[in-house]
Enzyme design. Structure first.
Site, PDB file in Angstrom:
ATOM      1  N   GLU A   1       0.832  -1.206   0.000  1.00 57.08           N
ATOM      2  CA  GLU A   1       0.000   0.000   0.000  1.00 57.08           C
ATOM      3  C   GLU A   1       0.871   1.262   0.000  1.00 57.08           C
ATOM      4  OE1 GLU A   1      -1.255   1.502   3.596  1.00 57.08           O
ATOM      5  OE2 GLU A   1      -1.560   3.273   2.359  1.00 57.08           O
TER       6      GLU A   1
ATOM      7  N   ASP B   1       0.469   3.741  -3.112  1.00 58.89           N
ATOM      8  CA  ASP B   1       0.038   5.122  -2.890  1.00 58.89           C
ATOM      9  C   ASP B   1       0.876   6.088  -3.719  1.00 58.89           C
ATOM     10  OD1 ASP B   1      -1.271   7.261  -0.994  1.00 58.89           O
ATOM     11  OD2 ASP B   1       0.887   7.642  -0.910  1.00 58.89           O
TER      12      ASP B   1
ATOM     13  N   ASP C   1      -6.942   0.934   0.874  1.00 57.52           N
ATOM     14  CA  ASP C   1      -5.595   0.380   1.060  1.00 57.52           C
ATOM     15  C   ASP C   1      -5.361  -0.836   0.171  1.00 57.52           C
ATOM     16  OD1 ASP C   1      -5.215   2.331   2.909  1.00 57.52           O
ATOM     17  OD2 ASP C   1      -5.132   1.025   4.661  1.00 57.52           O
TER      18      ASP C   1
ATOM     19  N   GLU D   1      -4.786   0.282  -3.415  1.00 63.16           N
ATOM     20  CA  GLU D   1      -3.425   0.801  -3.607  1.00 63.16           C
ATOM     21  C   GLU D   1      -2.414  -0.345  -3.615  1.00 63.16           C
ATOM     22  OE1 GLU D   1      -3.502   5.360  -1.981  1.00 63.16           O
ATOM     23  OE2 GLU D   1      -3.178   3.801  -0.493  1.00 63.16           O
TER      24      GLU D   1
END
Lengths: 228, 228
Positions: A42, A46, A115, A118
């Site tokens: 994650e 991101d 999450d 991502e």
């Protein structure tokens, strides 16, 4: 390693044929379910999502200011938006959660969905490189990215669509619920948005009727913005 | 389009032979100096730097948690760090500022230096693609990225170097100023850091003696971390 049918169906929706299926497993695993989970993925995902969205906005709006691009990006990468995309991809069904999160409905929670999405972005990057990852990520964004407009990020798609049609003196859109699916705790709504003047209809999916309408409006806006 | 000698020297230090020199000009232009300035490039460059640093940390620390990686990244991408890198590259001499910023010493300011550095990252990306951009950016980070350690980001390199040597019961490093250059308002300091036990000496550059010492300590730390 073999994935269960639910996860195989998810991979088809994601549109990326993973070579390394362990990456999928890890990306779908919440920290409540084990030591090897999606938190590190994650972190990487991101930064990838941020970059892809920044780049897309930079290319699409050559005259937008840095402030306008920042606001558009913030709206596009916030947890709520990512969670909506995750719901469209029906990610919730395939999440691997610990018993506590399972009981309390973690598969519905925005932060857990965002999450995992991502993490899947990073998983595709590690599996197949930047270009495949960028294509998939932008495809998932779809109409959201195509319908965003500088200065308008705080208005939702339905409001913007209404204002656009009013400005053209055209009749207002008609929204209709065309389908609901999934179990009670995890339903998915499909809504159509009809534009009478254009005799066109667009569809949107969401975890409730309101967000499905917004998605349908975004699709309509995206179409109209390419027609100008 | 021809760049002045100062900017040509900057390009050699940056290590990227630009095809499109207008991108360099734009990346160096602060908003105080004109309509076409580096703000949009900075927006794109920021997301690239974030991604490169995240990716480097992800690969280098397979056992670090998401929280540890986030803290390391925060320390590496903050304005102060970017401004230090910009000073090592002597970016200040080539900035294009409006008369007001020029008078008030804008070429020394952290935020202006950091923004211009991020804009140059985007300029290299647009000029030559992701791979060239990643290589240059990570090369500029150099020892900073190589010497970062999970959990230690709040300690500066000098402190960490001292603790590392004490842990090994080795003599402490000796710092010495070996060079100063540039005009009074824009000086550059070079400091050496000698490790007596290793009979090795490392150099660091900074806008003041303290930051040059920290850079030299980071170089020493980086060397020691590859020796373990």
């Amino acid at each position: 390693m073999e994935l269960n049918p639910e996860r195989q169906a998810l991979l088809r929706r994601l549109g990326h044929p993973f070579t390394d299926l362990r990456l999928v497993e890890q990306a779908l695993t919440h920290r409540s379910a084990g030591q090897i989970n999606n938190e590190r993925l994650e972190f990487l995902g991101d930064s990838l999502v941020n970059f892809f969205v920044a780049e897309a906005l930079y290319a699409r709006f050559p005259n937008a200011t840095e402030g306008e691009m920042s606001r558009m990006r913030a709206a596009l990468v916030k947890g709520e938006t990512l969670a909506d995309i995750a719901r469209e991809l029906k990610l919730g069904d395939s999440l691997i959660l610990g018993p506590g999160e399972m009981k309390s409905g973690g598969f519905r929670r925005d932060s857990i969905l965002a999450d995992a999405l991502e993490a899947l972005v990073a998983a595709i990057y590690l599996d197949a490189g930047l270009e495949a990852c960028r294509q998939r990520t932008l495809a998932w964004y779809g109409a959201r990215l195509e319908s965003v407009v500088p200065g308008d990020v705080n208005k939702d798609p339905k409001t913007r669509l209404q204002e656009l049609l009013q400005g053209r003196r055209q009749p207002l859109p008609r929204y209709e619920l065309v389908d609901t699916s999934g179990e009670a705790h995890n339903q998915s709504f499909t809504v159509s948005c009809e534009l009478p003047a254009q005799q066109l209809s667009f569809r949107g999916v969401g975890s409730n009727r309101r967000s499905a309408e917004q998605a349908a409006a975004a699709a309509a806006l995206s179409h109209l913005s390419t027609q100008r």
